[in-house]
Design a protein around this motif. Structure first.
Motif, PDB file in Angstrom:
ATOM      1  N   VAL A   1       0.833  -1.205   0.000  1.00  0.00           N
ATOM      2  CA  VAL A   1       0.000   0.000   0.000  1.00  0.00           C
ATOM      3  C   VAL A   1       0.867   1.253   0.000  1.00  0.00           C
ATOM      4  CG1 VAL A   1      -1.648   1.339   1.369  1.00  0.00           C
ATOM      5  CG2 VAL A   1      -1.961  -1.130   1.103  1.00  0.00           C
ATOM      6  N   GLU A   2       1.917   1.269   0.824  1.00  0.00           N
ATOM      7  CA  GLU A   2       2.792   2.442   0.874  1.00  0.00           C
ATOM      8  C   GLU A   2       3.602   2.607  -0.403  1.00  0.00           C
ATOM      9  OE1 GLU A   2       4.387   4.059   4.850  1.00  0.00           O
ATOM     10  OE2 GLU A   2       4.700   1.886   4.963  1.00  0.00           O
ATOM     11  N   GLU A   3       4.075   1.513  -0.950  1.00  0.00           N
ATOM     12  CA  GLU A   3       4.868   1.594  -2.182  1.00  0.00           C
ATOM     13  C   GLU A   3       4.057   2.156  -3.331  1.00  0.00           C
ATOM     14  OE1 GLU A   3       7.903  -2.147  -1.215  1.00  0.00           O
ATOM     15  OE2 GLU A   3       6.065  -2.464  -2.379  1.00  0.00           O
ATOM     16  N   LEU A   4       2.756   1.907  -3.314  1.00  0.00           N
ATOM     17  CA  LEU A   4       1.891   2.410  -4.377  1.00  0.00           C
ATOM     18  C   LEU A   4       1.383   3.826  -4.098  1.00  0.00           C
ATOM     19  CD1 LEU A   4      -0.075  -0.864  -5.101  1.00  0.00           C
ATOM     20  CD2 LEU A   4       1.450   0.320  -6.677  1.00  0.00           C
ATOM     21  N   SER A   5       1.915   4.449  -3.045  1.00  0.00           N
ATOM     22  CA  SER A   5       1.519   5.816  -2.693  1.00  0.00           C
ATOM     23  C   SER A   5       2.694   6.779  -2.736  1.00  0.00           C
ATOM     24  CB  SER A   5       0.915   5.828  -1.273  1.00  0.00           C
ATOM     25  OG  SER A   5      -0.149   4.911  -1.155  1.00  0.00           O
ATOM     26  N   GLN A   6       3.790   6.376  -3.363  1.00  0.00           N
ATOM     27  CA  GLN A   6       5.027   7.167  -3.306  1.00  0.00           C
ATOM     28  C   GLN A   6       5.046   8.346  -4.273  1.00  0.00           C
ATOM     29  OE1 GLN A   6       8.849   4.797  -2.727  1.00  0.00           O
ATOM     30  NE2 GLN A   6       7.509   3.222  -3.583  1.00  0.00           N
ATOM     31  N   SER A   7       4.349   8.219  -5.387  1.00  0.00           N
ATOM     32  CA  SER A   7       4.434   9.258  -6.418  1.00  0.00           C
ATOM     33  C   SER A   7       3.158   9.277  -7.246  1.00  0.00           C
ATOM     34  CB  SER A   7       5.627   8.986  -7.345  1.00  0.00           C
ATOM     35  OG  SER A   7       5.427   7.769  -8.063  1.00  0.00           O
TER      36      SER A   7
ATOM     37  N   PRO B   1       8.258   0.704  -7.532  1.00  0.00           N
ATOM     38  CA  PRO B   1       9.561   0.670  -6.868  1.00  0.00           C
ATOM     39  C   PRO B   1       9.428   0.249  -5.408  1.00  0.00           C
ATOM     40  CG  PRO B   1       9.342   2.671  -8.169  1.00  0.00           C
ATOM     41  CD  PRO B   1       7.991   2.019  -8.152  1.00  0.00           C
ATOM     42  N   PRO B   2      10.300  -0.642  -4.940  1.00  0.00           N
ATOM     43  CA  PRO B   2      10.200  -1.115  -3.551  1.00  0.00           C
ATOM     44  C   PRO B   2      10.705  -0.077  -2.549  1.00  0.00           C
ATOM     45  CG  PRO B   2      12.095  -2.096  -4.630  1.00  0.00           C
ATOM     46  CD  PRO B   2      11.372  -1.308  -5.681  1.00  0.00           C
ATOM     47  N   MET B   3      10.221  -0.164  -1.317  1.00  0.00           N
ATOM     48  CA  MET B   3      10.704   0.668  -0.214  1.00  0.00           C
ATOM     49  C   MET B   3      11.594  -0.188   0.680  1.00  0.00           C
ATOM     50  SD  MET B   3       7.201   2.718   0.796  1.00  0.00           S
ATOM     51  CE  MET B   3       7.930   3.381   2.305  1.00  0.00           C
ATOM     52  N   SER B   4      12.650   0.414   1.193  1.00  0.00           N
ATOM     53  CA  SER B   4      13.590  -0.338   2.031  1.00  0.00           C
ATOM     54  C   SER B   4      12.921  -0.897   3.283  1.00  0.00           C
ATOM     55  CB  SER B   4      14.767   0.563   2.416  1.00  0.00           C
ATOM     56  OG  SER B   4      14.302   1.722   3.115  1.00  0.00           O
ATOM     57  N   ALA B   5      11.887  -0.215   3.761  1.00  0.00           N
ATOM     58  CA  ALA B   5      11.198  -0.682   4.967  1.00  0.00           C
ATOM     59  C   ALA B   5      10.552  -2.047   4.766  1.00  0.00           C
ATOM     60  CB  ALA B   5      10.138   0.335   5.390  1.00  0.00           C
ATOM     61  N   TYR B   6      10.258  -2.370   3.514  1.00  0.00           N
ATOM     62  CA  TYR B   6       9.624  -3.658   3.216  1.00  0.00           C
ATOM     63  C   TYR B   6      10.604  -4.653   2.588  1.00  0.00           C
ATOM     64  CZ  TYR B   6       5.237  -1.297   4.213  1.00  0.00           C
ATOM     65  OH  TYR B   6       4.221  -0.616   4.843  1.00  0.00           O
ATOM     66  N   ALA B   7      11.881  -4.393   2.723  1.00  0.00           N
ATOM     67  CA  ALA B   7      12.895  -5.298   2.182  1.00  0.00           C
ATOM     68  C   ALA B   7      12.823  -6.647   2.890  1.00  0.00           C
ATOM     69  CB  ALA B   7      14.283  -4.698   2.343  1.00  0.00           C
ATOM     70  N   GLU B   8      13.195  -7.686   2.167  1.00  0.00           N
ATOM     71  CA  GLU B   8      13.096  -9.048   2.681  1.00  0.00           C
ATOM     72  C   GLU B   8      13.899  -9.234   3.967  1.00  0.00           C
ATOM     73  OE1 GLU B   8      13.161 -13.540   0.754  1.00  0.00           O
ATOM     74  OE2 GLU B   8      14.247 -11.909  -0.219  1.00  0.00           O
ATOM     75  N   GLU B   9      15.017  -8.510   4.096  1.00  0.00           N
ATOM     76  CA  GLU B   9      15.876  -8.678   5.263  1.00  0.00           C
ATOM     77  C   GLU B   9      15.247  -8.115   6.532  1.00  0.00           C
ATOM     78  OE1 GLU B   9      17.094  -6.526   2.566  1.00  0.00           O
ATOM     79  OE2 GLU B   9      17.275  -8.438   1.519  1.00  0.00           O
ATOM     80  N   THR B  10      14.377  -7.113   6.382  1.00  0.00           N
ATOM     81  CA  THR B  10      13.809  -6.449   7.560  1.00  0.00           C
ATOM     82  C   THR B  10      12.333  -6.745   7.781  1.00  0.00           C
ATOM     83  OG1 THR B  10      13.362  -4.470   6.226  1.00  0.00           O
ATOM     84  CG2 THR B  10      15.467  -4.560   7.407  1.00  0.00           C
ATOM     85  N   ASN B  11      11.686  -7.320   6.779  1.00  0.00           N
ATOM     86  CA  ASN B  11      10.243  -7.569   6.881  1.00  0.00           C
ATOM     87  C   ASN B  11       9.972  -9.061   6.731  1.00  0.00           C
ATOM     88  OD1 ASN B  11       7.488  -7.548   6.827  1.00  0.00           O
ATOM     89  ND2 ASN B  11       7.271  -6.179   5.084  1.00  0.00           N
ATOM     90  N   PRO B  12       9.481  -9.718   7.791  1.00  0.00           N
ATOM     91  CA  PRO B  12       9.254 -11.164   7.721  1.00  0.00           C
ATOM     92  C   PRO B  12       8.042 -11.583   6.884  1.00  0.00           C
ATOM     93  CG  PRO B  12       8.492 -10.299   9.826  1.00  0.00           C
ATOM     94  CD  PRO B  12       9.160  -9.160   9.112  1.00  0.00           C
TER      95      PRO B  12
END
Length: 369
Positions: A129-135, A235-246
């Motif tokens: 939802v956030e990634e689709l609200s970036q621009s 475009p992906p957001m770092s907050a939802y990166a695989e390393e930080t988001n289970p």
């Protein structure tokens, strides 16, 4: 898909016999589902109006190649004269109401009627939802998702209903997915568009029932639609990166799947879903894989189409049935867990309730006491 799909191609589906040939209208005949279904319907003796999105046919060779091969097959088939006379290809962008009306009119002019409308065009937008609200561009993706997956079917259904009503008969089949039951992380807007069109069709079914018009929703596994139509990634957001988001985000799952696809000449094609720009692609499936992937769905649609008492919903495949059962079980258990809270708000019969009092064009509620 069943677990044996990767072992061998399925046997040719056996279709039910009918007293007379059926007349079909397919909204996306150049998709793997549309091509396979068209081939089987023609072999069965049915008539097919094949809707094709012009931009896909003219500008995307990776999308149009299989449909062009199918047209060549029709032209060289041993029954080519009968196949040709029972197939009509029409330009169709379901987002444009005028094109929908024109295509339906051409189908009726060619074959005298339409018996079954099969809505099978969709696109997939990947992003949280956030990634689709970036621009502005990503917000446009949300709009485009609903234009295609919701308003597109609405347009072609509205264009077909007058014909169905006039002959007091018709069958609408909508192809969605089990995402119409399940929320999927990373496919929020895709799932929302599926739930929206299913809610629309659930209500529509009651409205058209008096005219003897049936409506069925066919729900195969998610990959049937996702891997056979255009995928667009925000475009992906770092907050939802695989390393930080289970959370098992669809972006990561699809990316890995695309890299492993049989027939893919680009081993890193899945990396496009992680681009910092909006990217669109058509999954590079081989012909054999496409046939395996859609075989169960094609058989289900062909069997249901024109049935005297078709199901309101049909889930395709064991895996899909199991998944939906688990979701319904969870909903039922949660309902029971909170049932006392739910019924505690009910107003006792002995209590007085607010009554409506109309004054002119407005309605006011008068509370006793």
């Amino acid at each position: 898909m069943s677990k044996n799909d990767d072992l061998k191609l399925p046997r040719e589906p056996k279709f039910p016999t009918h007293n007379a040939p059926r007349v079909w209208f397919l909204t996306c005949a150049n998709s793997p589902v549309g091509i396979s279904l068209s081939r089987h319907l023609l072999a069965h003796g049915d008539y097919v109006t094949a809707g094709v999105l012009p931009v896909e046919f003219e500008k995307h060779e990776d999308r149009s190649a299989d449909f062009k091969d199918f047209l060549n097959e029709v032209g060289t088939h041993q029954d080519k004269e009968t196949w040709r006379t029972r197939l009509r290809v029409v330009a169709l962008d379901v987002r444009i109401m005028a094109q929908c009306q024109s295509a339906v009119a051409e189908a009726v002019q060619s074959f005298g009627r339409v018996d079954i409308l099969f809505c099978c065009h969709s696109e997939v937008v990947v992003g949280t939802v956030e990634e689709l609200s970036q621009s502005k561009r990503t917000l446009t993706l949300v709009h485009e998702q609903f234009e295609t997956n919701f308003f597109g079917p609405v347009n072609i259904i509205k264009a077909t209903l007058p014909s169905f009503r006039s002959k007091k008969n018709g069958h609408i089949i909508l192809l969605t997915a089990i995402t119409g039951h399940l929320g999927t992380p990373g496919l929020s807007m895709y799932c929302a568009s599926q739930w929206a069109i299913e809610g629309y069709c659930d209500s529509l079914a009651y409205e058209i029932a008096p005219f003897n018009i049936k409506l069925s929703i066919v729900q195969p596994n998610m990959e049937i639609n996702v891997l056979t139509h255009k995928i667009t990634s925000a475009p992906p957001m770092s907050a939802y990166a695989e390393e930080t988001n289970p959370a098992p985000l669809s972006r990561n799952i699809l990316s890995g799947l695309l890299d492993r696809l049989e027939g893919s000449s680009e081993p890193t094609i899945g990396d496009q879903l992680h681009s910092n720009e909006v990217k669109s692609l058509y999954p590079p499936l081989s012909k054999a894989m496409k046939e395996r992937l859609v075989a169960e769905t094609v058989h289900a649609v062909a069997a249901i189409g024109g049935h005297d008492n078709p199901p309101a919903r049909h889930i395709v495949g064991f895996e899909g049935v199991t998944t939906v059962k688990e979701k319904l079980k969870t909903v039922s258990e949660e309902l029971e867990d909170f049932i006392e809270c739910s019924i505690s708000v009910d107003i006792e019969k002995s209590e007085e309730v607010p009554r409506p009092l109309s004054q002119g064009s407005q309605t006011h509620f008068v509370v006793p006491g």
